[in-house]
Motif scaffolding. Sequence first.
Motif, mmCIF file in Angstrom:
data_model
loop_
_atom_site.group_PDB
_atom_site.id
_atom_site.type_symbol
_atom_site.label_atom_id
_atom_site.label_comp_id
_atom_site.label_asym_id
_atom_site.label_seq_id
_atom_site.Cartn_x
_atom_site.Cartn_y
_atom_site.Cartn_z
ATOM 1 N N ALA A 169 1.124 -1.053 -0.151
ATOM 2 C CA ALA A 169 0.055 0.335 -0.835
ATOM 3 C C ALA A 169 0.770 0.940 -0.203
ATOM 4 O O ALA A 169 1.573 1.575 0.796
ATOM 5 N N HIS A 170 0.636 2.283 -0.634
ATOM 6 C CA HIS A 170 1.033 3.362 -0.924
ATOM 7 C C HIS A 170 0.901 4.072 0.396
ATOM 8 O O HIS A 170 -0.213 4.386 0.739
ATOM 9 N N GLU A 171 1.677 5.316 1.185
ATOM 10 C CA GLU A 171 1.810 5.959 2.055
ATOM 11 C C GLU A 171 0.543 6.794 1.803
ATOM 12 O O GLU A 171 -0.433 6.635 3.429
ATOM 13 N N SER A 172 0.164 7.451 0.625
ATOM 14 C CA SER A 172 -1.349 8.380 0.759
ATOM 15 C C SER A 172 -1.773 7.815 0.988
ATOM 16 O O SER A 172 -3.363 8.174 1.312
ATOM 17 N N LEU A 173 -2.153 6.268 0.622
ATOM 18 C CA LEU A 173 -3.687 5.280 0.596
ATOM 19 C C LEU A 173 -3.741 5.259 2.430
ATOM 20 O O LEU A 173 -5.043 5.077 3.017
ATOM 21 N N VAL A 174 -2.751 4.692 3.348
ATOM 22 C CA VAL A 174 -3.025 4.520 4.108
ATOM 23 C C VAL A 174 -3.269 6.096 4.677
ATOM 24 O O VAL A 174 -3.757 5.675 6.035
ATOM 25 N N GLU A 175 -2.555 6.766 4.779
ATOM 26 C CA GLU A 175 -2.925 7.716 5.126
ATOM 27 C C GLU A 175 -4.922 8.352 5.496
ATOM 28 O O GLU A 175 -4.876 8.240 6.194
ATOM 29 N N TYR A 176 -4.850 8.300 4.188
ATOM 30 C CA TYR A 176 -6.716 7.995 3.069
ATOM 31 C C TYR A 176 -7.357 6.898 4.937
ATOM 32 O O TYR A 176 -8.421 7.986 4.837
ATOM 33 N N ALA A 177 -6.767 5.578 4.570
ATOM 34 C CA ALA A 177 -7.945 5.601 5.209
ATOM 35 C C ALA A 177 -7.909 5.192 6.738
ATOM 36 O O ALA A 177 -8.913 5.254 7.814
#
Length: 110
Positions: free
Chosen positions: A12-20
Motif C-alpha cells: 500500500a502506498h503511504e497516501s492510501l494508508v493516510e487516507y484510510a
Amino acid sequence: MVTTVTSRHFKAHESLVEYAVAAVARLDHFYDGIIKCDVKLIFEKSRNSVKIAEVILTVYKTKLTGMERTEDFHKSIDSAVQKVLVQLKKYKEKLRAKDRGRVRQVRAKV
C-alpha cells in the motif's frame, strides 16, 4: 483509538494508508468508546482488479465489521466506513436505551 492498516497481496502506498486512517478517525466523532480499529486492504487479481476494504471496529464487548469491494480503494474505504458508521449508531442507540431504562427504574423507586 488504535488504528492498524494491513495490505494483502500488494504494497500500500503511504497516501492510501493516510487516507484510510483519516477516514476511520472520523468515526471517533460519533462515539468516543472505540478501543481499536483494523483496516484490511485486499487486492484480488481475477478478471477485473477487485479492491476490497474491510473495517473492523472494536468497541466494548462488540466487534463491528464493514466490507466493500469496488474497482477503487478510496470508494471501498468510504463505503466500508459508512457501513460501520450505521452499525456504530445502532450500537450507541442500544446503549442509550439501556441507560434510559435504568434511569426510569431509579426514578420509580424514589
